[in-house]
Design a protein around this motif. Structure first.
Motif, PDB file in Angstrom:
ATOM      1  N   VAL A 114       0.637   0.523   8.989  1.00 20.07           N
ATOM      2  CA  VAL A 114       0.690   0.778   7.530  1.00 20.07           C
ATOM      3  C   VAL A 114      -0.402   0.233   6.878  1.00 20.07           C
ATOM      4  O   VAL A 114      -1.116   1.010   5.906  1.00 20.07           O
ATOM      5  CB  VAL A 114       2.129   0.242   7.110  1.00 20.07           C
ATOM      6  N   VAL A 115      -0.827  -0.830   7.343  1.00 24.84           N
ATOM      7  CA  VAL A 115      -2.169  -1.510   6.567  1.00 24.84           C
ATOM      8  C   VAL A 115      -3.347  -0.406   6.890  1.00 24.84           C
ATOM      9  O   VAL A 115      -4.067  -0.364   5.843  1.00 24.84           O
ATOM     10  CB  VAL A 115      -2.106  -2.770   7.020  1.00 24.84           C
ATOM     11  N   ALA A 118      -3.271   2.595   4.900  1.00 26.26           N
ATOM     12  CA  ALA A 118      -3.497   2.383   3.356  1.00 26.26           C
ATOM     13  C   ALA A 118      -5.168   2.213   3.038  1.00 26.26           C
ATOM     14  O   ALA A 118      -5.690   2.489   2.371  1.00 26.26           O
ATOM     15  CB  ALA A 118      -2.891   1.173   3.018  1.00 26.26           C
ATOM     16  N   GLN A 121      -6.501   5.604   3.564  1.00 23.87           N
ATOM     17  CA  GLN A 121      -6.148   6.210   2.207  1.00 23.87           C
ATOM     18  C   GLN A 121      -7.121   6.165   1.230  1.00 23.87           C
ATOM     19  O   GLN A 121      -7.584   6.923   0.699  1.00 23.87           O
ATOM     20  CB  GLN A 121      -4.840   5.682   1.815  1.00 23.87           C
ATOM     21  N   THR A 122      -7.688   4.905   0.965  1.00 17.01           N
ATOM     22  CA  THR A 122      -8.797   4.507   0.372  1.00 17.01           C
ATOM     23  C   THR A 122     -10.103   5.188   0.779  1.00 17.01           C
ATOM     24  O   THR A 122     -10.966   5.744  -0.173  1.00 17.01           O
ATOM     25  CB  THR A 122      -8.925   2.977   0.121  1.00 17.01           C
ATOM     26  N   HIS A 125     -10.150   8.682  -0.066  1.00 19.03           N
ATOM     27  CA  HIS A 125      -9.771   9.091  -1.658  1.00 19.03           C
ATOM     28  C   HIS A 125     -10.965  10.109  -2.272  1.00 19.03           C
ATOM     29  O   HIS A 125     -12.036   9.985  -1.784  1.00 19.03           O
ATOM     30  CB  HIS A 125      -9.987   7.819  -2.568  1.00 19.03           C
ATOM     31  N   ASP A 226       4.890   6.529  10.345  1.00 22.93           N
ATOM     32  CA  ASP A 226       4.133   5.397   9.278  1.00 22.93           C
ATOM     33  C   ASP A 226       2.864   5.988   8.642  1.00 22.93           C
ATOM     34  O   ASP A 226       2.918   5.852   7.280  1.00 22.93           O
ATOM     35  CB  ASP A 226       4.119   4.216   9.923  1.00 22.93           C
ATOM     36  N   SER A 227       2.027   6.524   9.492  1.00 22.84           N
ATOM     37  CA  SER A 227       0.772   6.901   8.825  1.00 22.84           C
ATOM     38  C   SER A 227       0.882   8.201   7.974  1.00 22.84           C
ATOM     39  O   SER A 227       0.361   8.291   6.837  1.00 22.84           O
ATOM     40  CB  SER A 227      -0.068   7.379  10.044  1.00 22.84           C
ATOM     41  N   VAL A 230       2.312   6.835   4.492  1.00 18.68           N
ATOM     42  CA  VAL A 230       1.329   6.047   3.964  1.00 18.68           C
ATOM     43  C   VAL A 230       0.353   7.127   3.217  1.00 18.68           C
ATOM     44  O   VAL A 230      -0.143   7.301   1.925  1.00 18.68           O
ATOM     45  CB  VAL A 230       0.824   5.087   4.469  1.00 18.68           C
ATOM     46  N   LEU A 231      -0.214   7.916   4.106  1.00 25.59           N
ATOM     47  CA  LEU A 231      -1.493   8.725   3.797  1.00 25.59           C
ATOM     48  C   LEU A 231      -1.121   9.902   3.005  1.00 25.59           C
ATOM     49  O   LEU A 231      -1.696  10.316   1.975  1.00 25.59           O
ATOM     50  CB  LEU A 231      -2.066   9.466   5.004  1.00 25.59           C
ATOM     51  N   SER A 233       2.772  11.388   2.618  1.00 21.11           N
ATOM     52  CA  SER A 233       4.129  11.596   2.488  1.00 21.11           C
ATOM     53  C   SER A 233       4.221  12.923   2.901  1.00 21.11           C
ATOM     54  O   SER A 233       5.238  13.669   2.149  1.00 21.11           O
ATOM     55  CB  SER A 233       4.398  11.399   1.007  1.00 21.11           C
TER      56      SER A 233
END
Length: 292
Positions: A114-115, A118, A121-122, A125, A226-227, A230-231, A233
């Protein structure tokens, strides 16, 4: 003799009870739930027969998620195997500072999925991420990494490859370190080069380890959720939904418990059958003997 058998049974009893509690009982309960109409508006486990399974057969979103998982798992595990094998071969040789490189390659796997998702994901962006910033510096248009169906799948595959290639590397490196030295000495005496030694000696000897590593990673990849959560949905729309994430939506988020049970059992059976067939095909392709 009878006393010895009783003592053996006593030692086995805790393990059997644990197996019943954490595997068999939940499985039997899920089977019962899958034949019920249990949902958020009907908290009773009333028997509805095979209605949930009939509904599942017409659920195109569920079947699309399974096909999508096949693409994601097959593609990412293949890439992980190639990169992991290549890096393992480099570290296996007398590479300077190989202990440092071993630890460095394992860092992505040590991070919580998950971390890691995240962080990616940044990175992906659209306006603030370094990937699109680099594309802009190269004179290229920004890519909608997390809001376009194709780029979102590519981003998801990138995260999976980054996260789990170290695991493949670790398994393959352990296999390389356990190989006997005699075949390599014989190949050197025969004057075999690096490529011929790899093709005729290293790769065949690594076949059992390769099959095991690929199957282990396919099993883990089948649980991808999980990925996705977070990434993307599951978006845009449902273009990046995995079966695990779709089961979460139906069974937990929408609280369609009975239908979620039917989906999970069907998915479990499909994965067992598929992985069994894939394991047999891989063993045949790698020419792994049954007693290997």
């Amino acid at each position: 003799m009878d006393g010895l058998r009783r003592h053996k049974s006593m030692f086995l009893l805790p393990g059997l009870l644990t197996l019943v509690l954490i595997i068999i009982f939940p499985l039997l309960f899920t089977i019962r739930v899958s034949f019920s109409g249990w949902n958020v508006s009907n908290p009773q486990m009333d028997f509805v027969g095979g209605a949930n399974y009939v509904k599942m057969l017409h659920d195109s979103r569920f079947w699309a998620s399974i096909l999508r998982l096949g693409l994601l798992a097959g593609g990412t595990v293949l890439i992980q195997y190639v990169i992991g094998f290549g890096v393992a071969l480099l570290v296996w040789r007398d590479l300077r500072g190989r202990r440092f490189w071993r630890v460095l390659f394992l860092i992505p796997m040590m991070t919580t999925p998950v971390v890691m998702a995240a962080i990616w994901q940044t990175i992906f962006h659209e306006s603030l991420g370094p990937v699109n910033d680099l594309l802009g510096r190269l004179g290229l248009s920004p890519v909608h990494w997390l809001t376009g169906s194709g780029p979102a799948l590519a981003a998801l595959m990138t995260v999976e490859v980054w996260q789990w290639t170290p695991f493949m590397f670790l398994l393959l490196l352990a296999g390389l370190l356990s190989l006997p030295k005699e075949p390599f000495m014989a190949a050197a005496i025969d004057g075999a080069g690096v490529w011929r030694t790899f093709r005729k000696v290293t790769f065949p000897l690594m076949a059992p380890v390769s099959v095991s590593a690929i199957i282990i990673r396919l099993i883990e990849a089948s649980k991808l959720s999980d990925s996705v959560y977070v990434l993307t949905s599951g978006g845009p729309g449902s273009s990046t939904e995995s079966p695990g994430y779709y089961l979460y939506i139906r069974g937990l988020k929408e609280q369609q418990t009975g239908y979620g049970g039917a989906l999970s059992l069907t998915y479990l059976v499909l994965m067992i059958v598929t992985l069994t067939v894939v394991a047999a095909l891989l063993a045949k392709a790698f020419k792994v003997k049954g007693n290997a």
